[in-house]
Design a protein around this motif. Structure first.
Motif, PDB file in Angstrom:
ATOM      1  N   GLU A  66       0.820  -1.211   0.000  1.00 48.43           N
ATOM      2  CA  GLU A  66       0.000   0.000   0.000  1.00 48.43           C
ATOM      3  C   GLU A  66       0.860   1.270   0.000  1.00 48.43           C
ATOM      4  OE1 GLU A  66      -3.197   0.449  -0.393  1.00 48.43           O
ATOM      5  OE2 GLU A  66      -3.894  -1.622  -0.242  1.00 48.43           O
ATOM      6  N   LEU A  67       1.954   1.283   0.747  1.00 50.32           N
ATOM      7  CA  LEU A  67       2.825   2.463   0.758  1.00 50.32           C
ATOM      8  C   LEU A  67       3.388   2.741  -0.626  1.00 50.32           C
ATOM      9  CD1 LEU A  67       4.821   2.145   4.115  1.00 50.32           C
ATOM     10  CD2 LEU A  67       2.875   3.637   3.605  1.00 50.32           C
ATOM     11  N   PHE A  68       3.753   1.667  -1.328  1.00 49.44           N
ATOM     12  CA  PHE A  68       4.286   1.885  -2.670  1.00 49.44           C
ATOM     13  C   PHE A  68       3.191   2.319  -3.635  1.00 49.44           C
ATOM     14  CE2 PHE A  68       6.032   0.989  -6.816  1.00 49.44           C
ATOM     15  CZ  PHE A  68       7.233   1.679  -6.717  1.00 49.44           C
ATOM     16  N   GLU A  69       2.024   1.654  -3.576  1.00 51.61           N
ATOM     17  CA  GLU A  69       0.919   2.006  -4.482  1.00 51.61           C
ATOM     18  C   GLU A  69       0.423   3.429  -4.243  1.00 51.61           C
ATOM     19  OE1 GLU A  69      -2.170  -0.888  -3.859  1.00 51.61           O
ATOM     20  OE2 GLU A  69      -1.032  -2.503  -4.809  1.00 51.61           O
ATOM     21  N   GLU A  70       0.331   3.837  -2.990  1.00 53.53           N
ATOM     22  CA  GLU A  70      -0.285   5.118  -2.674  1.00 53.53           C
ATOM     23  C   GLU A  70       0.704   6.271  -2.506  1.00 53.53           C
ATOM     24  OE1 GLU A  70      -4.272   3.348  -0.502  1.00 53.53           O
ATOM     25  OE2 GLU A  70      -2.807   4.379   0.750  1.00 53.53           O
ATOM     26  N   GLY A  71       2.009   5.961  -2.422  1.00 59.34           N
ATOM     27  CA  GLY A  71       2.946   7.050  -2.195  1.00 59.34           C
ATOM     28  C   GLY A  71       4.318   6.895  -2.801  1.00 59.34           C
ATOM     29  N   ASN A  72       4.554   5.811  -3.573  1.00 66.59           N
ATOM     30  CA  ASN A  72       5.899   5.545  -4.102  1.00 66.59           C
ATOM     31  C   ASN A  72       6.921   5.480  -2.973  1.00 66.59           C
ATOM     32  OD1 ASN A  72       5.010   5.512  -6.790  1.00 66.59           O
ATOM     33  ND2 ASN A  72       5.198   7.736  -6.936  1.00 66.59           N
ATOM     34  N   ILE A  73       6.493   4.920  -1.840  1.00 69.20           N
ATOM     35  CA  ILE A  73       7.345   4.850  -0.654  1.00 69.20           C
ATOM     36  C   ILE A  73       7.810   3.416  -0.446  1.00 69.20           C
ATOM     37  CG2 ILE A  73       7.348   5.064   1.862  1.00 69.20           C
ATOM     38  CD1 ILE A  73       5.494   7.519   1.453  1.00 69.20           C
ATOM     39  N   GLU A  74       9.120   3.256  -0.308  1.00 68.23           N
ATOM     40  CA  GLU A  74       9.728   1.951  -0.036  1.00 68.23           C
ATOM     41  C   GLU A  74      10.303   1.961   1.374  1.00 68.23           C
ATOM     42  OE1 GLU A  74      12.724   1.580  -3.062  1.00 68.23           O
ATOM     43  OE2 GLU A  74      11.267   0.885  -4.554  1.00 68.23           O
ATOM     44  N   LEU A  75      10.119   0.858   2.082  1.00 70.65           N
ATOM     45  CA  LEU A  75      10.715   0.715   3.410  1.00 70.65           C
ATOM     46  C   LEU A  75      12.207   0.438   3.259  1.00 70.65           C
ATOM     47  CD1 LEU A  75       8.071  -1.562   5.184  1.00 70.65           C
ATOM     48  CD2 LEU A  75       8.272   0.923   5.268  1.00 70.65           C
ATOM     49  N   THR A  76      13.032   1.094   4.076  1.00 71.68           N
ATOM     50  CA  THR A  76      14.470   0.816   4.096  1.00 71.68           C
ATOM     51  C   THR A  76      14.885   0.222   5.438  1.00 71.68           C
ATOM     52  OG1 THR A  76      14.958   3.077   4.790  1.00 71.68           O
ATOM     53  CG2 THR A  76      14.986   2.627   2.406  1.00 71.68           C
ATOM     54  N   GLY A  77      13.910   0.056   6.320  1.00 67.86           N
ATOM     55  CA  GLY A  77      14.112  -0.557   7.623  1.00 67.86           C
ATOM     56  C   GLY A  77      12.763  -1.007   8.142  1.00 67.86           C
ATOM     57  N   PRO A  78      12.768  -1.795   9.189  1.00 67.80           N
ATOM     58  CA  PRO A  78      11.498  -2.318   9.692  1.00 67.80           C
ATOM     59  C   PRO A  78      10.645  -1.235  10.361  1.00 67.80           C
ATOM     60  CG  PRO A  78      13.287  -2.993  11.119  1.00 67.80           C
ATOM     61  CD  PRO A  78      13.912  -2.286   9.944  1.00 67.80           C
ATOM     62  N   PRO A  79       9.346  -1.203  10.063  1.00 65.39           N
ATOM     63  CA  PRO A  79       8.461  -0.275  10.769  1.00 65.39           C
ATOM     64  C   PRO A  79       8.088  -0.861  12.129  1.00 65.39           C
ATOM     65  CG  PRO A  79       7.187  -1.549   9.210  1.00 65.39           C
ATOM     66  CD  PRO A  79       8.634  -1.967   9.033  1.00 65.39           C
ATOM     67  N   ALA A  80       7.589  -0.025  13.009  1.00 62.06           N
ATOM     68  CA  ALA A  80       7.161  -0.470  14.340  1.00 62.06           C
ATOM     69  C   ALA A  80       5.637  -0.497  14.401  1.00 62.06           C
ATOM     70  CB  ALA A  80       7.700   0.476  15.407  1.00 62.06           C
TER      71      ALA A  80
END
Length: 164
Positions: free
Chosen positions: A78-92
């Motif tokens: 969803e982050l990529f589809e809705e914001g072009n955002i990729e995780l570079t570390g684990p979220p909490a």
């Protein structure tokens, strides 16, 4: 004067479409589970918000967990589809909420995302009308109450509510 929750109630075709989505998911997934991310740029003290084409107000990015998918996988998708955002570390994972406004069966996990990169600004499309980073102390006027509460809980130190 209308109730605050009425401000974000959709009418006409968009409202009908939203109700049809929930009806569809009621049959497809008897209990719905979602994942939303508070994408937080600490240096700018800003969060990433989206405005959908089919529901009013600025919200946190995220969506439903599909069959066979983990909450984290759903969040990443969803982050990529809705914001072009990729995780570079684990979220909490910061909280879980019963979203009584969507249905009696809807639950949402909220993650704090601090390690990320945005590959490009999100251009409007059929689902996302607008998206961007906003200072925590200057959120857009039409930011939903649930979004404001989740940001206060994850960043402002307010105790999480069990309800959206």
């Amino acid at each position: 004067m209308s109730a605050p929750s009425d401000t974000f109630r959709q009418t006409g075709w968009p409202g009908l479409r939203g109700r049809l989505f929930h009806l569809y998911f009621l049959f497809r997934r008897p209990m719905t589970l979602g994942a939303r991310g508070i994408v937080y740029d600490r240096d700018a003290n800003a969060v990433f918000l989206i405005e959908h084409t089919y529901v009013p107000g600025w919200q946190l990015p995220g969506g439903g967990v599909e069959t066979g998918e983990t909450m984290l996988q759903a969040l990443e998708r969803e982050l990529f589809e809705e914001g072009n955002i990729e995780l570079t570390g684990p979220p909490a994972l910061v909280s879980l909420h019963h979203n009584r406004h969507a249905s009696r069966r809807d639950h949402v996990g909220v993650y704090l995302v601090t390690d990320f990169r945005q590959t490009a600004p999100k251009a409007p499309d059929r689902e996302i009308k607008a998206a961007g980073f906003f200072p925590v102390d200057a959120l857009p006027d039409m930011t939903t109450g649930g979004t404001r509460r989740r940001i206060d809980e994850a960043i402002g130190g307010v105790a999480p509510s069990p309800y959206w």
